[in-house]
Design an enzyme around this catalytic site. Structure first.
Site, PDB file in Angstrom:
ATOM      1  N   GLY A  26       1.168   1.567  -5.986  1.00 55.06           N
ATOM      2  CA  GLY A  26       0.181   2.281  -5.191  1.00 55.06           C
ATOM      3  C   GLY A  26       0.517   2.237  -3.718  1.00 55.06           C
ATOM      4  O   GLY A  26       1.516   1.651  -3.287  1.00 55.06           O
TER       5      GLY A  26
ATOM      6  N   TYR B 159      -8.130   3.034   2.100  1.00 54.26           N
ATOM      7  CA  TYR B 159      -7.363   2.117   1.249  1.00 54.26           C
ATOM      8  C   TYR B 159      -8.271   1.046   0.655  1.00 54.26           C
ATOM      9  O   TYR B 159      -8.248   0.784  -0.553  1.00 54.26           O
ATOM     10  CB  TYR B 159      -6.232   1.481   2.061  1.00 54.26           C
ATOM     11  CG  TYR B 159      -5.616   0.275   1.398  1.00 54.26           C
ATOM     12  CD1 TYR B 159      -4.769   0.415   0.308  1.00 54.26           C
ATOM     13  CD2 TYR B 159      -5.899  -1.015   1.859  1.00 54.26           C
ATOM     14  CE1 TYR B 159      -4.220  -0.699  -0.317  1.00 54.26           C
ATOM     15  CE2 TYR B 159      -5.344  -2.127   1.251  1.00 54.26           C
ATOM     16  CZ  TYR B 159      -4.500  -1.960   0.164  1.00 54.26           C
ATOM     17  OH  TYR B 159      -3.965  -3.062  -0.453  1.00 54.26           O
TER      18      TYR B 159
ATOM     19  N   SER C 118      -2.579 -12.051   2.203  1.00 54.57           N
ATOM     20  CA  SER C 118      -1.332 -11.680   2.887  1.00 54.57           C
ATOM     21  C   SER C 118      -0.184 -12.329   2.128  1.00 54.57           C
ATOM     22  O   SER C 118       0.148 -13.492   2.370  1.00 54.57           O
ATOM     23  CB  SER C 118      -1.349 -12.172   4.341  1.00 54.57           C
ATOM     24  OG  SER C 118      -2.559 -11.801   4.977  1.00 54.57           O
TER      25      SER C 118
ATOM     26  N   SER D 139      -7.494  -6.041  -3.160  1.00 53.43           N
ATOM     27  CA  SER D 139      -7.172  -6.416  -1.786  1.00 53.43           C
ATOM     28  C   SER D 139      -8.388  -6.996  -1.080  1.00 53.43           C
ATOM     29  O   SER D 139      -9.537  -6.647  -1.391  1.00 53.43           O
ATOM     30  CB  SER D 139      -6.689  -5.177  -1.020  1.00 53.43           C
ATOM     31  OG  SER D 139      -6.550  -5.441   0.354  1.00 53.43           O
TER      32      SER D 139
ATOM     33  N   ASP E   9       8.755   1.917 -11.387  1.00 52.58           N
ATOM     34  CA  ASP E   9       8.592   2.349 -10.004  1.00 52.58           C
ATOM     35  C   ASP E   9       9.260   3.702  -9.855  1.00 52.58           C
ATOM     36  O   ASP E   9      10.014   4.142 -10.739  1.00 52.58           O
ATOM     37  CB  ASP E   9       9.188   1.335  -9.023  1.00 52.58           C
ATOM     38  CG  ASP E   9       8.388   1.270  -7.724  1.00 52.58           C
ATOM     39  OD1 ASP E   9       7.975   2.344  -7.235  1.00 52.58           O
ATOM     40  OD2 ASP E   9       8.178   0.167  -7.195  1.00 52.58           O
TER      41      ASP E   9
END
Length: 272
Positions: free
Chosen positions: A78, A142, A171, A116, A34
């Site tokens: 991301g 996105y 979620s 996603s 990261d």
């Protein structure tokens, strides 16, 4: 010994998964990539079991060093919300390409992509569970970036021999926050179970899988996850009474993407 690289390990989902994935197998070694790592992580981590790397997923040299010697990559790094076009393109699309490309060059076996639900966010709900391979119908820049990542993943399966699992995550948090999330919730424990199934050597080729728990109100299919050995155990319904009492601003539940379908493109501002 399994060596697993997690990009974006300090993000929302990464923080939920690191300890769970480290504890799941005594023979597993984690490498965490990261831009920055939380204070105290280096002191808390087992020096023999966790390696920390700082840098961007868009930097090929950083990624090449990070993937060296690993068996699998969990790519969480991301932008995780709507943002300006150039930022989303650079970080989410070029970053995903860089991870896939360097993983293929290094001989990594499996790359798990954090896709996603927003890749199909404009899809309207129907009576039947929506399959995990529902066609692209993004709701934002996105969401579009996640369709690009899925497509790149398939390309690297076909042309570079990687095994790729793209997780259309709902979620993922400790508990659902609104009525929509009673359907879309992915518990941290189930998320870890899904990653375990995805990095299993028996999971080969390209797969699209919903990242969702076994929620009573779920409207997404579990069949594709079950096909690779994912067995979700949690149900958001245990939080239903608390969530419904809390009320709050209504979130659209007639489309997959919820509030994202109301964002002005390039921002998190609600239109209208």
């Amino acid at each position: 010994m399994q060596r697993l690289l997690i990009t974006g390990s300090s993000g929302t989902v990464g923080r939920l998964l690191v300890d769970r994935l480290a504890a799941a197998r005594p023979d597993r070694r984690l490498r965490l990539l990261d831009l920055h790592h939380p204070d105290g992580l280096a002191d808390r981590a087992d020096p023999a079991g966790v390696e920390l790397v700082e840098g961007s997923v868009t930097d090929a040299a950083v990624v090449a060093a990070a993937v060296e010697g690993v068996d699998a990559v969990l790519h969480l790094g991301g932008i995780s919300v709507e943002g300006p076009w150039r930022d989303v393109l650079e970080v989410n699309v070029h970053g995903t390409f860089t991870v896939l490309d360097e993983a293929a060059r290094a001989g990594v076996r499996t790359v798990v992509l954090a896709s996603s639900n927003h890749a199909v966010g404009m899809t309207r709900r129907g009576d039947a569970d929506l399959p995990a391979d529902a066609p692209f119908h993004p709701d934002t820049y996105y969401g579009w970036s996640k369709t690009a990542g899925e497509s790149l993943g398939r390309l690297f399966v076909e042309r570079a021999g990687l095994d790729v699992v793209a997780l259309r995550i709902g979620s993922c948090r400790e508990r659902p926050q609104n009525v929509r999330e009673l359907a879309t919730w992915l518990s941290p424990d189930d998320c870890a179970r899904l990653v375990e199934a995805s990095v299993d050597p028996a999971t080969t080729g390209f797969h699209l899988v919903w990242g969702v728990s076994r929620n009573t109100r779920r409207w997404w299919s579990l069949a594709e996850g079950e096909a690779i050995g994912y067995r979700p155990a949690d149900d958001a319904e245990v939080f239903a009474a608390e969530v419904e009492r809390a009320g709050g601003e209504p979130v659209p539940v007639d489309v997959v993407g919820g509030s994202f379908t109301r964002f002005a493109l390039g921002t998190c501002d609600v239109q209208g």
